[in-house]
Design a protein around this motif. Structure first.
Motif, mmCIF file in Angstrom:
data_model
loop_
_atom_site.group_PDB
_atom_site.id
_atom_site.type_symbol
_atom_site.label_atom_id
_atom_site.label_comp_id
_atom_site.label_asym_id
_atom_site.label_seq_id
_atom_site.Cartn_x
_atom_site.Cartn_y
_atom_site.Cartn_z
ATOM 1 N N ARG A 56 1.027 -1.158 0.119
ATOM 2 C CA ARG A 56 -0.162 -0.025 -0.043
ATOM 3 C C ARG A 56 0.910 1.098 -0.039
ATOM 4 N N MET A 57 0.452 2.235 -0.603
ATOM 5 C CA MET A 57 1.292 3.779 -0.726
ATOM 6 C C MET A 57 0.880 4.288 0.532
ATOM 7 N N GLU A 58 2.013 5.104 0.814
ATOM 8 C CA GLU A 58 2.017 5.873 2.215
ATOM 9 C C GLU A 58 2.041 7.259 1.830
ATOM 10 N N VAL A 59 1.209 7.929 2.275
ATOM 11 C CA VAL A 59 1.341 9.552 1.961
ATOM 12 C C VAL A 59 2.081 10.192 3.230
ATOM 13 N N MET A 60 3.022 10.858 3.027
ATOM 14 C CA MET A 60 3.836 11.478 4.073
ATOM 15 C C MET A 60 3.420 12.986 3.965
ATOM 16 N N ASP A 61 3.487 13.460 5.229
ATOM 17 C CA ASP A 61 3.190 14.876 5.481
ATOM 18 C C ASP A 61 4.508 15.893 5.078
ATOM 19 N N PRO A 62 4.183 16.855 4.481
ATOM 20 C CA PRO A 62 5.453 17.690 3.959
ATOM 21 C C PRO A 62 6.106 18.401 5.137
ATOM 22 N N GLU A 122 7.128 16.634 7.631
ATOM 23 C CA GLU A 122 7.991 15.563 8.305
ATOM 24 C C GLU A 122 9.631 15.807 7.794
#
Length: 55
Positions: free
Chosen positions: A19-25, A27
Motif C-alpha cells: 500500500r502507498m503511504e502519504v507523507m506529511d510535508p 516531516e
C-alpha cells in the motif's frame, strides 16, 4: 498473487504491491538522512581528489 487468464488460455500472474503511504510535508528529512547525504558528498569529493592526484 493475483492470476488472470488472457486470450488463448494463458495465465498472467501479478505480484501483490504494498500500500502507498502519504507523507506529511512537515516531516521533512530526518537527521540520519542528512548525515548520509553529507558523508556521500564528502566521499565523492575525496575520490575526485585522489583521481586528480593520480593523474
Amino acid at each position: 498473487m493475483q492470476v488472470t487468464e488472457e486470450d488463448g488460455g494463458r495465465l498472467n500472474a501479478f505480484a501483490k504491491e504494498p500500500r502507498m503511504e502519504v507523507m506529511d510535508p512537515s516531516e521533512g528529512r530526518s537527521g540520519s538522512s542528512k548525515v548520509l547525504f553529507i558523508g556521500g558528498a564528502l566521499l565523492v569529493l575525496l575520490m575526485m581528489a585522489v583521481a586528480a592526484g593520480i593523474s
